[in-house]
Write an enzyme that holds these catalytic residues in place. Structure first.
Site, mmCIF file in Angstrom:
data_model
loop_
_atom_site.group_PDB
_atom_site.id
_atom_site.type_symbol
_atom_site.label_atom_id
_atom_site.label_comp_id
_atom_site.label_asym_id
_atom_site.label_seq_id
_atom_site.Cartn_x
_atom_site.Cartn_y
_atom_site.Cartn_z
ATOM 1 N N THR A 203 0.790 -1.283 -0.040
ATOM 2 C CA THR A 203 0.026 -0.012 0.022
ATOM 3 C C THR A 203 0.839 1.172 0.142
ATOM 4 O O THR A 203 2.118 1.193 0.691
ATOM 5 C CB THR A 203 -0.927 0.048 1.167
ATOM 6 N N VAL A 232 -13.555 -4.203 1.718
ATOM 7 C CA VAL A 232 -12.865 -2.725 1.716
ATOM 8 C C VAL A 232 -11.911 -2.980 2.909
ATOM 9 O O VAL A 232 -12.464 -3.354 4.031
ATOM 10 C CB VAL A 232 -14.191 -1.707 1.766
#
Ligand code: GLY
Length: 356
Positions: A203, A232
């Site tokens: 990320t 999510v």
């Protein structure tokens, strides 16, 4: 007595005028990625420099700097975001991203594959809607068209497709380590296999402070490899994947989203900073809470406090990052565990540790 914690610092108390720290994920050192290290370092430096160039201009905002730095990382195909996003169990690409300014304006998107630069779409949610989080392609396409923002399908890079095939083909051999509860569900999705989601989590994110004391944090991800469609993660959730408040500081997290969400990692960092703890100690304290509750190998976080001090902490082997602020002649990059890391302690203007 508490009042002093809620004041914007005076210029004389600040350690830096402006600066940015970017990250490209926390996780284990994966053997065989040695040849990629130079590329990762170069992209991280390019990202920090892109953000720094904006901060250096008169009126350059931390919001613009964070967005631009993250776009560089999203476009690089090197990290797990934008064009380099990992694939879900079904081989699809869906992104989560969020951005937050120090005046508490924020925007986020979840489970979206209709923007090549998810961080910019998150900013649009912040600026062009009254909401904070929009999810799902159908509604994000409608929103994008309504505001005249381009709908650009996020397709996986050739390398990510190869990695996806390799991950799938080796699934049956491994034990399920990361998601034991998903085990039976995964079998439903991929009949006959025994998936083992990889640990890699690249990320990307950034935090910045500009010359008008404004802070900003952002984060963007393709999520975890072989995630269930519809999942999510923390990168779409304010307080978990990012947080920013001009009265405390700004933080951006990376790692296992499910763990980061459980402890509201970035809000925790900012709460420590609000009560006078410097950025480095705040990152260390929040990571200690996560480690105590959920174990090592779960996350990393970077932060800047309202005085302009930087911090970075992790309970993973690696936290890939770069930073630059205005007393430095170039950005400093740390990727490998052994890389020299002056961001471990709060630097100050003229700090000899920054002369490298
Ligand atoms: N930290 C990124 C994710 O878990 O989705």
């Amino acid at each position: 007595m508490l009042d002093s914690f809620f004041q914007v610092p005076k210029m004389a108390n600040r350690t830096t005028d402006y600066g940015i720290i970017v990250h490209g994920g926390a996780g284990s050192f994966v053997p065989g990625v040695g040849s990629e290290i130079a590329k990762r370092k170069s992209v991280l430096a390019k990202s920090a420099e892109a953000g720094y160039r904006i901060l250096k201009k008169r009126g350059g905002s931390s919001l613009d700097a964070v967005e631009e730095a993250i776009r560089v990382l999203e476009d690089s195909e090197v990290f797990n975001a934008g064009s380099g996003s990992s694939l879900s169990l079904e081989g699809t690409v869906t992104a989560d991203a969020s951005i937050m300014a120090g005046n508490l304006s924020c925007g986020a998107i979840g489970n979206v594959s209709v923007s090549k630069n998810p961080i910019s779409l998150a900013r649009k949610v912040m600026e062009r809607s009254d909401h904070i989080l929009l999810v799902g392609d159908k509604d994000l396409i409608k929103f994008s068209k309504a505001i005249g923002y381009p709908v650009e399908p996020l397709s996986p890079s050739a390398l990510r497709v190869l990695q996806y095939r390799r991950n799938l083909s080796t699934m049956e051999k491994g034990k399920v380590r990361a998601w034991p509860k998903n085990y039976k569900l995964l079998r439903e999705y991929l009949e006959g296999s025994s998936p083992r989601p990889p640990e890699q989590a690249d990320t990307v994110g950034a935090v910045a402070i500009d010359s008008t004391f404004n802070l900003c944090a952002g984060v963007s991800t393709g999520g975890r490899w072989l995630k269930l469609p519809g999942r999510v993660g923390d990168s779409a959730l304010i307080g978990a994947g990012i947080y920013a408040d001009n009265l405390s500081g700004a933080a951006s997290a990376t790692g296992a989203g499910e763990e980061i969400i459980r402890v509201s990692l970035c809000k925790s960092v900012c709460d420590f900073m609000r009560f006078g703890v410097d950025a480095q100690s705040a990152c260390d304290a929040a990571i200690k809470i996560l480690t105590d509750r959920r174990g090592v190998g779960t996350a990393g976080v970077v932060a800047i406090d309202k005085y302009g001090r930087f911090g970075a902490s992790r309970n993973t082997e690696m936290l890939q990052r770069a930073f630059r602020f205005n007393s430095m002649s170039k950005s400093h990059v740390a990727v490998l565990p052994a890389d020299k890391d002056p961001s471990r302690e709060p630097p100050y203007l003229g700090d000899p540790r920054l002369k490298f």
